[in-house]
Motif scaffolding. Structure first.
Motif, PDB file in Angstrom:
ATOM      1  N   HIS B 113      -1.608   8.100   4.408  1.00 17.32           N
ATOM      2  CA  HIS B 113      -0.838   6.853   4.446  1.00 17.32           C
ATOM      3  C   HIS B 113      -1.311   5.862   3.375  1.00 17.32           C
ATOM      4  O   HIS B 113      -0.506   5.208   2.712  1.00 17.32           O
ATOM      5  CB  HIS B 113      -0.978   6.234   5.840  1.00 17.32           C
ATOM      6  CG  HIS B 113      -0.283   4.940   6.016  1.00 17.32           C
ATOM      7  ND1 HIS B 113       1.059   4.846   6.309  1.00 17.32           N
ATOM      8  CD2 HIS B 113      -0.733   3.661   5.922  1.00 17.32           C
ATOM      9  CE1 HIS B 113       1.397   3.578   6.397  1.00 17.32           C
ATOM     10  NE2 HIS B 113       0.326   2.823   6.163  1.00 17.32           N
ATOM     11  N   HIS B 117       0.535   3.860   0.022  1.00 19.07           N
ATOM     12  CA  HIS B 117       0.480   2.459  -0.417  1.00 19.07           C
ATOM     13  C   HIS B 117      -0.065   2.351  -1.839  1.00 19.07           C
ATOM     14  O   HIS B 117       0.400   1.544  -2.636  1.00 19.07           O
ATOM     15  CB  HIS B 117      -0.417   1.647   0.512  1.00 19.07           C
ATOM     16  CG  HIS B 117       0.235   1.243   1.805  1.00 19.07           C
ATOM     17  ND1 HIS B 117       1.433   0.560   1.852  1.00 19.07           N
ATOM     18  CD2 HIS B 117      -0.158   1.405   3.097  1.00 19.07           C
ATOM     19  CE1 HIS B 117       1.742   0.318   3.132  1.00 19.07           C
ATOM     20  NE2 HIS B 117       0.807   0.826   3.900  1.00 19.07           N
ATOM     21  N   SER B 138      -3.054  -4.738   5.854  1.00 21.25           N
ATOM     22  CA  SER B 138      -1.981  -4.719   6.849  1.00 21.25           C
ATOM     23  C   SER B 138      -2.596  -5.006   8.208  1.00 21.25           C
ATOM     24  O   SER B 138      -3.771  -5.362   8.298  1.00 21.25           O
ATOM     25  CB  SER B 138      -1.292  -3.354   6.858  1.00 21.25           C
ATOM     26  OG  SER B 138      -2.116  -2.429   7.545  1.00 21.25           O
ATOM     27  N   HIS B 141      -5.223  -1.989   8.475  1.00 21.42           N
ATOM     28  CA  HIS B 141      -6.228  -1.669   7.465  1.00 21.42           C
ATOM     29  C   HIS B 141      -6.398  -2.796   6.457  1.00 21.42           C
ATOM     30  O   HIS B 141      -5.471  -3.540   6.184  1.00 21.42           O
ATOM     31  CB  HIS B 141      -5.877  -0.367   6.737  1.00 21.42           C
ATOM     32  CG  HIS B 141      -4.419  -0.240   6.381  1.00 21.42           C
ATOM     33  ND1 HIS B 141      -3.827  -0.955   5.365  1.00 21.42           N
ATOM     34  CD2 HIS B 141      -3.419   0.492   6.924  1.00 21.42           C
ATOM     35  CE1 HIS B 141      -2.539  -0.640   5.295  1.00 21.42           C
ATOM     36  NE2 HIS B 141      -2.258   0.215   6.246  1.00 21.42           N
ATOM     37  N   ASP B 303       5.266  -0.589   5.627  1.00 21.53           N
ATOM     38  CA  ASP B 303       5.303   0.872   5.748  1.00 21.53           C
ATOM     39  C   ASP B 303       6.718   1.407   5.526  1.00 21.53           C
ATOM     40  O   ASP B 303       7.683   0.861   6.067  1.00 21.53           O
ATOM     41  CB  ASP B 303       4.793   1.292   7.127  1.00 21.53           C
ATOM     42  CG  ASP B 303       3.311   1.003   7.284  1.00 21.53           C
ATOM     43  OD1 ASP B 303       2.653   0.684   6.281  1.00 21.53           O
ATOM     44  OD2 ASP B 303       2.818   1.091   8.426  1.00 21.53           O
TER      45      ASP B 303
END
Ligand SMILES: [Zn+2]
Lengths: 233, 338
Positions: B113, B117, B138, B141, B303
């Motif tokens: 993931h 990004h 985010s 994270h 996302d």
């Protein structure tokens, strides 16, 4: 009609290919955390065994529970992926229906069990008929003690199948009029057998209507403990 | 060789993201947001998220393909998020994607993931290339990553307690702004004075790490004192000051990393990078140093499936094999594949 059946609703995972009411290939494994890495390699293996091409698929059958939420979703999402790619319908089957189907008995009432976690089991009563079974009550969640009391109150002879180990030793030993038998887990071949008549009748549900059978609301407890205060909210 | 046609699937948290990327260009990017569902509970509930994913993923996949005018048979690879994220949510997208790829005879690749990004700026910034420093922030994270070469990621620092988006969400909730708090604080801050309250800028010894627990405590104390003195709490001023404190820390640490590595490019990803004040401040600091700023548009910061498709395409180009035996990895760490 070429059918792919998937069952990952419990600790057991299985995949089965069927055609003309016969089984062409099957793969299975018991590992309550191993659903995801099992499924596609098992499909690959079964297709090689059966000599099928992926474009041969006519329908997907999937066990939607009750059972382990993550296992159910791994199976359903896999069925959805196949259905989206192949443009075929999905037929859902109930894990308890699947278990009861093969619980061969002449007269005993059948109580299939799946472990629903958190100290509960999911179960429902079935009556054997020539060539099958019929569900005679609602699917419900019970604690092992409740289940034991329930069976005792009914006074009739019962056959308990499925994951009855989840009931615990005292229930297994102290319950009269009750026999314990197989199958232990629902499997894809039995699910396929159940779904064939639905498929042949052509009354398959819309794919968006096929959903897991949870029997329990989502636990919505959020951990705000590190920041508990009156706030302005 | 024909252009790769990638279906990207993102289900690591509360957005069901499906996208089609053809030859590195976004053809469709649909997101089934669960914000309204989770707003009722004041946060993302993992079991609720997993249930919502499995209900919507198939129809969103059809929509992404239809909007891209791509037939399923033309898909050359499917990429799905493998981790990090919520296990119950990851299982849905990963299982769906793998089964779809297998049935189509397409490649399948599990994507990190965070790598999604990290690579997302490529869509809109032609000059985006290593060496670069990337701020990932985010609700789940907060990290500063140095990318010295494509596919190589060095974690320079990150949060030692709450993620930046989590701090926004919790403080937004505390200020009575509902969930998610980040966008609400961004909105309200435009009406407030960001210099109204000097909340502490937590700067632990490491130049690239940050912490938000002290900020939360300080906001709670400030609000309590203000209310005890019988005054109305100036919510917009507090929101703007909170935002300024978080943004200050993120910007300072990110540009410490830029200076330390001598990178000529700075980028970002994750929902917090949609914050307008953070974007402005990063632009100012980048201009001061004459380094390139490569921020995705806000819809590509949050996302989405497009970034997963792109990361999947590059992973295959960089030689990662398509395998069927993989599993999700909820605790996945960047650069560690198995
Ligand atoms: Zn993210």
């Amino acid at each position: 009609m070429r059918i792919v059946a998937i069952d990952t609703a419990t600790a057991a995972s299985s995949v089965c290919l069927g055609e003309d009411r016969g089984i062409k290939a099957m793969a299975s494994r018991v590992d309550r955390r191993g659903h995801v890495p099992f499924l596609v390699p098992a499909l690959e293996f079964c297709f090689a065994q059966a000599g099928w091409k992926r474009s041969d698929i006519d329908a997907v059958v999937v066990d939607v529970g009750p059972g382990l939420f993550t296992g159910i979703r791994a199976g359903l999402a896999t069925a959805q992926g196949i259905a989206a790619a192949a443009g075929v319908p999905i037929v859902p089957v109930n894990a308890l229906d699947v278990l009861a189907l093969r619980a061969s008995t002449g007269r005993r009432e059948i109580w299939p069990i799946v472990d629903a976690r958190r100290g509960q089991i999911a179960t429902a009563p079935y009556r054997p008929l020539p060539g099958g079974v019929v569900r005679e009550g609602p699917v419900q969640l019970m604690k092992p003690d409740e289940f034991q009391a329930h069976l005792a109150a009914r006074q009739s002879d019962a056959l308990v199948v499925g994951d009855y180990q989840a009931l615990g030793e005292h229930v297994l030993h102290d319950t009269r009029h009750v026999k314990f038998g197989r199958p232990r887990y629902p499997t894809a071949d039995l699910g396929m057998e159940l779904a064939v008549s639905t498929l042949e009748s052509g009354e398959v549900p819309l794919a968006d209507d096929v959903r897991p059978l949870y029997l329990r609301e989502a636990d919505v407890a959020i951990n705000w403990t590190d920041f508990r205060s009156e706030g302005l909210a | 060789m024909a252009e790769p046609v990638i279906l990207g699937i993102e289900t690591s948290c509360d957005e069901t993201g499906l996208a089609v990327v053809v030859g590195g260009q976004i053809r469709s990017n649909v997101v089934g947001s669960q914000v309204e569902i989770h707003a009722r509970f004041g946060g993302v509930v993992p079991e609720v998220a997993a249930r919502a994913h499995v209900e919507s993923i198939k129809s969103l996949a059809h929509r992404a393909l239809a909007e891209a005018e791509v037939h399923p048979d033309d898909v050359t690879a499917v990429a799905a998020t493998q981790g990090p994220g919520l296990a119950g949510s990851l299982v849905v997208g990963y299982s769906f994607g793998k089964a779809m790829a297998w049935t189509l005879g397409a490649d399948f690749v599990g994507v990190d993931h965070m790598e999604g990004h990290l690579l997302a700026p490529m869509f809109q910034h032609e000059g985006y290339e290593p060496p670069a420093v990337v701020l990932l922030a985010s609700g789940g994270h907060s990290q500063i990553v140095h990318m010295p070469a494509w596919g190589t990621y060095n974690l320079m620092g990150g949060t030692i307690d709450d993620a930046a988006g989590e701090a926004f969400d919790k403080l937004g909730r505390y200020l009575g702004l509902g969930f998610p708090g980040g966008p609400a604080i961004d909105q309200l801050s435009s009406e407030g004075d960001r210099a109204a309250v000097q909340f502490p800028r937590a700067l632990p010894d490491s130049p690239f790490d940050f912490s938000f627990s002290g900020l939360k405590t300080s906001v709670v104390n400030w609000v309590r004192k203000s209310r005890d003195s019988g005054e109305d709490v100036p919510v917009a001023d507090v929101a703007a000051s909170v935002q300024e404190a978080i943004v200050d820390v993120l910007v300072a640490k990110t540009f410490n990393a830029v200076d330390e590595t001598g990178s000529r490019t700075v980028a970002g990803g994750g929902g917090v990078l949609a914050n307008r004040r953070l974007r402005d401040r990063m632009a100012e600091e980048a201009a001061k140093r004459n380094v390139q700023l490569a921020l995705p548009s806000p819809d590509l910061c949050t996302d989405n499936g497009a970034m997963i498709a792109l990361a999947g395409q590059l992973a295959l180009q960089w030689g990662r094999p398509s395998v069927w035996t993989g599993d999700i990895d909820a605790g996945k760490r960047l650069g560690h594949d198995h």
